[in-house]
Motif scaffolding. Structure first.
Motif, mmCIF file in Angstrom:
data_model
loop_
_atom_site.group_PDB
_atom_site.id
_atom_site.type_symbol
_atom_site.label_atom_id
_atom_site.label_comp_id
_atom_site.label_asym_id
_atom_site.label_seq_id
_atom_site.Cartn_x
_atom_site.Cartn_y
_atom_site.Cartn_z
ATOM 1 N N TYR A 391 0.784 -1.152 -0.076
ATOM 2 C CA TYR A 391 -0.038 0.006 -0.025
ATOM 3 C C TYR A 391 0.957 1.238 0.046
ATOM 4 O O TYR A 391 1.768 1.401 0.881
ATOM 5 C CB TYR A 391 -0.950 0.114 1.293
ATOM 6 C CG TYR A 391 -1.691 1.154 1.466
ATOM 7 C CD1 TYR A 391 -2.597 1.777 0.452
ATOM 8 C CD2 TYR A 391 -1.633 1.934 2.642
ATOM 9 C CE1 TYR A 391 -3.318 2.884 0.489
ATOM 10 C CE2 TYR A 391 -2.547 3.113 2.616
ATOM 11 C CZ TYR A 391 -3.161 3.629 1.844
ATOM 12 O OH TYR A 391 -3.922 4.882 2.074
ATOM 13 N N PRO A 393 0.700 5.095 0.171
ATOM 14 C CA PRO A 393 -0.355 6.243 0.604
ATOM 15 C C PRO A 393 0.302 7.566 -0.125
ATOM 16 O O PRO A 393 1.552 7.577 -0.508
ATOM 17 C CB PRO A 393 -0.292 6.643 2.142
ATOM 18 C CG PRO A 393 0.790 5.776 2.451
ATOM 19 C CD PRO A 393 1.198 4.697 1.638
ATOM 20 N N ASN A 415 -1.713 12.669 4.682
ATOM 21 C CA ASN A 415 -2.191 11.510 4.646
ATOM 22 C C ASN A 415 -0.934 10.417 5.116
ATOM 23 O O ASN A 415 -1.255 9.530 5.836
ATOM 24 C CB ASN A 415 -2.490 10.928 3.207
ATOM 25 C CG ASN A 415 -3.738 11.591 2.761
ATOM 26 O OD1 ASN A 415 -4.565 11.987 3.655
ATOM 27 N ND2 ASN A 415 -3.948 11.549 1.509
ATOM 28 N N THR A 452 -6.218 1.859 5.000
ATOM 29 C CA THR A 452 -6.688 3.158 4.172
ATOM 30 C C THR A 452 -8.104 3.601 5.070
ATOM 31 O O THR A 452 -8.902 4.536 4.578
ATOM 32 C CB THR A 452 -7.759 2.488 3.029
ATOM 33 O OG1 THR A 452 -8.384 1.496 3.182
ATOM 34 C CG2 THR A 452 -6.456 1.827 1.854
ATOM 35 N N GLY A 457 -11.313 4.955 3.580
ATOM 36 C CA GLY A 457 -11.512 3.478 3.243
ATOM 37 C C GLY A 457 -12.829 3.081 3.779
ATOM 38 O O GLY A 457 -13.578 2.186 3.321
#
Length: 800
Positions: A391, A393, A415, A452, A457
């Protein structure tokens, strides 16, 4: 003893009563059948009137706290029929009784004189030209809805007397006023006043009251453009009667005659149509007095429509606003959507709709970590290219700060720091804490959301997000208002009805979820957010409002959020398209925040939250890194939540030895350390330093070692991209060819030459800017970088 005197009147009464009882006994013995029949008739008379007189459905009606009609939903049978009116306005009552039933308060349910007069007139005319029914009888007729015959008249008469026995005159008058027909599908005074005059019943003039008083007698007269002459004559005759009976003076009478009749029906108010829709789910067919402030609701409607005109130029059609009173949890304003078209889902209540949360729950994570003793407001958090278990970000601005204070990371809604903090805190632990707030739409496991979760998310709705922040603000208010105590039922649902009062439970020394100090520090960080374009200098004005606020933008620019918090109010904004279509430039800051501050401009200015001193303790932290101070750190004192702290001491300061000019480093391999200058130095790892020093001109990298010194084990460089173990798919351009992959490296001395290798094959060298493009084939590859001092780093990647 004195002798009591005997009153002859009492004696005569006793004798008379006894004589009457004796005669009654004799009669009953002689006529048992009559007794039985009389008993049956009495029982039948007692039970002849239904317990519920009217069973027709009624409209759902919502009023403001002041009694202003906010909106209504038509009854199931297609009639505009409001629930029974609370009281009959005096003007209308006077007009109605003068026109329909002058002896209403004297008769027992029927008027024999009126009945005889009506009978004579009807026989003389050979048809029904006059009615002799009282209002009580008309209530019975309206409830039965039968044909008009003399048999039915007799039944109405009997039931009318029974109705008078059960209800008061005032209640009977309310029943008639609420169920009388006023033309078309308009039933009852409440609706008639709105439809024909756009007013509430108590606001009607004498002429308007007289007009409505004559309508139930002939409701067909009201159709616009028809029968106006007949209606005018009936109204004026009634006004003349009111004048002659001294109910109104001559001036009032003459002015009333000049008033025009209603023409085109007024639409019912739609000040809070989505609130009506929401309340109808649980209060269908009822009249609800809500907590809505009518003036505030109208003003917010205007603000939403003003911004909607701008937003729709970007094909953004929907928005919602919710305002809560922090102290009472009352809903003060409820705007569920814009006044857009049906094609753009104007009827969807976006306050209750679950949407991607964007960054709106970042403050909850920040509070949770402060509360757990795992975060300090000014401690540096890495803001660098990051990949965690595949992942990657990205910050909203697609840039990096290298390192940023935790409170500034929240204020700037970065983030990458949020994802790193969530990983550090524990995804499952945070997911479990969110359950306490009962966020609708957030109903899946931690594994489903992954990291997330903190970036949108998950889904929730404006109602629950505002409720959550109201709970936090209220916790802080209560702690300061009591002797540093909490309430054990702080997590309360907002209320919509004036007859509801939130029960916060009993006082307690134990926090409900988070302690007051952690909440206060979170709000302080949220207060530092830069306002939208045009409001950048707000903090320099003494009269400006202090607001803690947070924006959020979902992936694909589909949802824009803004939530503002003060001691008194929570204001929540959502902007987007109800059908989920994303649009360019839709963001929390540019789309939702301007509405937020326009709303706060019409709310009263309150004081900022008091600091909960009893929940704070003072500690020493590193003045540059914000971590707990080490022995070689510059120190400053800050207040933090009073609890066990798990934040480590500063690792970014190291003791270095410099030569006599303090220009170069030395070590024991090249100098006597007793002669060297020892100095504590703030130094970030290469990757953090690479981005950090671009925005921190006062940051100074570690000086290089003197040439005659042996190097230490510290790594002077680090890969920015790719990360070790990455699996990468090369994208294609418009011609179908694969794009190159750009390799990036951070070196603590950018001017140093770096040599690049792909699978031991030399590629090229770089200086100052360490970036090259490569086009590796599918499969595993090793990328190596070696600087001119012989320092080496490498990563292994897979091209798919």
């Amino acid at each position: 003893m004195p002798v009591k005197s005997i009153n002859p009147k009492n004696t005569n009464r006793t004798v008379a009563v006894n004589r009457l009882l004796f005669k009654l006994k004799v009669f009953l013995r002689k006529h048992p059948k009559k007794l039985f029949l009389s008993t049956i008739l009495l029982i039948a008379y007692y039970f002849c009137l239904p317990k519920q007189l009217f069973t027709t459905p009624t409209a759902t009606v919502i009023e403001s706290r002041e009694g202003v009609l906010l909106g209504a939903r038509i009854a199931d049978d297609g009639q505009w029929r409001f629930p029974v009116i609370d009281s009959v306005p005096k003007k209308f009552e006077t007009c109605l009784l003068a026109f329909e039933d002058a002896y209403f308060y004297q008769h027992p349910g029927f008027n024999p004189i009126s009945m005889v007069k009506a009978l004579r007139a009807n026989i003389s005319a050979g048809k029904n030209v006059r009615g002799g029914s009282t209002l009580t009888q008309q209530v019975i007729r309206l409830s039965r809805n039968k044909g008009r015959s003399y048999t039915e008249k007799l039944i109405e008469l009997i039931l009318a007397t029974r109705l008078e026995w059960r209800y008061s005159k005032a209640e009977i008058l309310k029943m008639y006023t609420s169920h009388a027909p006023f033309g078309g599908n308009v039933v009852g005074l409440d609706v008639a006043a709105w439809r024909y005059f756009g007013l509430q019943p108590h606001q009607l003039s004498w002429a308007e009251s007289a007009t409505l008083a004559v309508l139930p007698n002939a409701p067909s007269l009201i159709y616009p453009g028809k029968n106006q002459k007949a209606l005018l004559e009936k109204r004026n005759r009634l006004l003349n009667k009111l004048y002659e009976e001294n109910h109104i003076d001559r001036t009032t009478y003459e002015l009333a005659l000049l008033e025009a009749l209603p023409s085109t029906p007024y639409p019912l108010p739609k000040i809070a149509s989505h609130l009506v829709q929401h309340v109808a789910k649980s209060e269908k067919g009822k009249r609800t007095k809500s907590t809505i402030d009518a003036t505030l609701q109208r003003n917010v409607n205007t603000i939403v429509q003003k911004h909607h005109r701008v937003l729709e130029q970007n094909q953004v059609h929907n928005a919602a606003v919710l305002i809560l009173d922090v102290r009472t949890r009352e809903v003060l304003s409820y705007v569920g959507n814009t006044q857009t078209s049906a094609m753009h889902q104007k009827d969807v209540d976006m306050i209750q709709a679950n949407r991607s949360t964007g960054s709106t729950i970042k403050p909850i994570l920040y509070t949770a970590m402060l509360d757990a003793g795992e975060l300090l407001p000014e401690m540096l958090v890495a803001d660098v290219p990051t990949q965690i278990a595949g992942y990657t970000p990205e910050n909203f601005n697609e840039d990096y700060s290298g390192a940023v204070e935790a409170k500034n990371a929240l204020a700037r809604s970065l983030n990458i720091p949020a994802v790193r903090l969530l990983q550090s805190y524990g995804l499952q632990k945070f997911r479990d804490q969110l359950n306490v707030f009962e966020l609708g739409g957030l109903n899946k496991s931690a594994d489903h959301y992954g990291l997330t979760l903190i970036l949108g998310g998950a889904e929730s709705n404006l109602w629950d997000l505002c409720k959550t922040y109201a709970n936090l603000a209220s916790t802080l208010n209560h702690f300061n208002a009591t002797s540093s105590e909490y309430f054990d039922q702080e997590l309360a649902e907002p209320v919509l009805k004036t007859d509801q009062v939130v029960d916060f439970g009993e006082k307690s020394r134990e926090k409900t979820v988070f302690d007051a100090a952690s909440i206060y520090l979170t709000f302080e960080a949220m207060k530092e957010v830069n306002r939208p374009q045009g409001d950048e200098s707000w903090q320099f004005f003494d009269s400006s409002k202090q607001i803690a606020w947070k924006t959020g933008t979902s992936f694909g620019n589909k949802d824009a959020w803004a939530i503002g918090i003060t001691t008194d109010h929570i204001v929540g904004i959502w902007v987007g398209n109800a059908d989920g279509e994303g649009r360019p430039n839709v963001s929390g800051v540019s789309s939702a925040a301007p509405i937020l501050f326009d709303v706060f401009d019409i709310l009263p200015t309150g004081e900022w939250f008091q600091k909960p001193f009893d929940e704070f303790t003072e500690i020493e932290v590193c003045a540059e890194s914000g971590f707990l101070a080490s022995t070689i750190c510059p120190i400053k004192k800050i207040g933090i939540p009073d609890k066990e702290n798990y934040v480590p001491s500063c690792s970014y300061h190291q003791m270095v030895y410099l030569d006599s000019q303090k220009q170069l480093r030395v070590n024991s391999s090249c100098a006597e350390l007793s002669d060297a200058k020892a100095q504590s130095w703030f130094s970030l790892p290469p990757l953090m330093e690479f981005y950090y020093k671009r925005t921190h001109p006062l940051y100074v990298s570690l000086p290089p070692f003197r040439k005659d010194c042996l190097p230490t084990n510290a790594a002077p460089m680090e890969f920015i991209y790719p990360k070790n173990g990455s699996r990468i798919t090369l994208t294609k351009n418009f011609t179908g060819d694969k794009n190159e992959m750009v390799l990036k490296l951070a070196h603590n001395k950018p001017e140093t030459e770096v040599y690049w290798y792909l699978n031991d094959t030399y590629l090229q060298q770089t200086k100052n800017f360490h970036e090259i493009g490569v086009l590796p084939s599918a499969g595993k590859h090793k990328i190596t970088a070696v600087d001119q001092q012989g320092n080496e780093v490498y990563v292994t990647i897979t091209i798919e």
